[in-house]
Motif scaffolding. Sequence first.
Motif, PDB file in Angstrom:
ATOM      1  N   UNK A  40       0.838  -1.193   0.000  1.00  0.00           N
ATOM      2  CA  UNK A  40       0.000   0.000   0.000  1.00  0.00           C
ATOM      3  C   UNK A  40       0.876   1.248   0.000  1.00  0.00           C
ATOM      4  N   UNK A  41       0.236   2.392  -0.179  1.00  0.00           N
ATOM      5  CA  UNK A  41       0.977   3.648  -0.229  1.00  0.00           C
ATOM      6  C   UNK A  41       1.329   4.152   1.166  1.00  0.00           C
ATOM      7  N   UNK A  42       0.837   3.495   2.199  1.00  0.00           N
ATOM      8  CA  UNK A  42       1.146   3.895   3.569  1.00  0.00           C
ATOM      9  C   UNK A  42       2.580   3.513   3.913  1.00  0.00           C
ATOM     10  N   UNK A  43       3.010   3.949   5.082  1.00  0.00           N
ATOM     11  CA  UNK A  43       4.356   3.593   5.527  1.00  0.00           C
ATOM     12  C   UNK A  43       4.445   2.101   5.802  1.00  0.00           C
ATOM     13  N   UNK A  44       5.647   1.549   5.619  1.00  0.00           N
ATOM     14  CA  UNK A  44       5.858   0.144   5.920  1.00  0.00           C
ATOM     15  C   UNK A  44       5.752  -0.078   7.426  1.00  0.00           C
ATOM     16  N   UNK A  45       5.278  -1.227   7.854  1.00  0.00           N
ATOM     17  CA  UNK A  45       5.177  -1.499   9.285  1.00  0.00           C
ATOM     18  C   UNK A  45       6.558  -1.721   9.901  1.00  0.00           C
ATOM     19  N   UNK A  46       6.610  -1.625  11.212  1.00  0.00           N
ATOM     20  CA  UNK A  46       7.848  -1.915  11.922  1.00  0.00           C
ATOM     21  C   UNK A  46       8.132  -3.416  11.859  1.00  0.00           C
ATOM     22  N   UNK A  47       9.391  -3.769  11.935  1.00  0.00           N
ATOM     23  CA  UNK A  47       9.776  -5.183  11.929  1.00  0.00           C
ATOM     24  C   UNK A  47       9.303  -5.841  13.218  1.00  0.00           C
ATOM     25  N   UNK A  48       8.852  -7.084  13.137  1.00  0.00           N
ATOM     26  CA  UNK A  48       8.483  -7.795  14.351  1.00  0.00           C
ATOM     27  C   UNK A  48       9.706  -8.034  15.237  1.00  0.00           C
ATOM     28  N   UNK A  49       9.468  -8.344  16.490  1.00  0.00           N
ATOM     29  CA  UNK A  49      10.560  -8.607  17.440  1.00  0.00           C
ATOM     30  C   UNK A  49      11.464  -9.711  16.890  1.00  0.00           C
ATOM     31  N   UNK A  50      12.755  -9.408  16.753  1.00  0.00           N
ATOM     32  CA  UNK A  50      13.718 -10.379  16.238  1.00  0.00           C
ATOM     33  C   UNK A  50      13.579 -10.643  14.742  1.00  0.00           C
ATOM     34  N   UNK A  51      12.922  -9.747  14.028  1.00  0.00           N
ATOM     35  CA  UNK A  51      12.688  -9.947  12.605  1.00  0.00           C
ATOM     36  C   UNK A  51      13.144  -8.763  11.778  1.00  0.00           C
ATOM     37  N   UNK A  52      12.797  -8.775  10.521  1.00  0.00           N
ATOM     38  CA  UNK A  52      13.199  -7.734   9.580  1.00  0.00           C
ATOM     39  C   UNK A  52      12.054  -7.408   8.634  1.00  0.00           C
ATOM     40  N   UNK A  53      12.176  -6.257   7.981  1.00  0.00           N
ATOM     41  CA  UNK A  53      11.305  -5.882   6.870  1.00  0.00           C
ATOM     42  C   UNK A  53      12.190  -5.846   5.626  1.00  0.00           C
ATOM     43  N   UNK A  54      11.771  -6.592   4.619  1.00  0.00           N
ATOM     44  CA  UNK A  54      12.518  -6.685   3.366  1.00  0.00           C
ATOM     45  C   UNK A  54      11.693  -6.016   2.269  1.00  0.00           C
ATOM     46  N   UNK A  55      12.353  -5.200   1.448  1.00  0.00           N
ATOM     47  CA  UNK A  55      11.679  -4.559   0.315  1.00  0.00           C
ATOM     48  C   UNK A  55      12.267  -5.097  -0.979  1.00  0.00           C
ATOM     49  N   UNK A  56      11.388  -5.427  -1.926  1.00  0.00           N
ATOM     50  CA  UNK A  56      11.823  -5.907  -3.230  1.00  0.00           C
ATOM     51  C   UNK A  56      11.354  -4.917  -4.289  1.00  0.00           C
TER      52      UNK A  56
END
Length: 150
Positions: A40-56
């Motif tokens: 979506x055009x909104x901001x990306x969510x925060x990474x979960x505890x001990x996790x990551x957010x990956x963008x492709x």
Amino acid sequence: LAAVLMAVQWAEWGTGWTSAFVGARPVKAGYQMAACRRASEDELPEAPEGGRVIHVEYCMYCKFLPQYLKFRKAVADRFGERVLCFGNHEDTLQQLCRQPKARLGAFEVVDVKSNKVLYTKLGSGLHITERQEWMDQLFDEIDELCEKES
């Protein structure tokens, strides 16, 4: 003759239709399907505890959507909800490559927190989804990034 046909086709893409050619289908239909599958055009969510957010970042005009979907499924299978994967998020693209749309020919995997490029097709010429061992190597690197945060 082929160059003229391509020029006419490219000119019609600007208006959104290629129906001047017999049997051609509208370009807009494929573009809209790809657009509905991206973040979506909104901001990306925060990474979960001990996790990551990956963008492709993937080129929609190069028909890289199947590779993106294969990659996203593989991430979900390996990490579950620990690693979130998004594609062609306009704000993230603007931040990473200074334009709101994916670059032509691009398939680039980036860790959002560090802005570290984990994989780029632009540099290698190969899709990461071509071989499972290539994806496994990348997933091991993502695992290491997750462990550093824990």
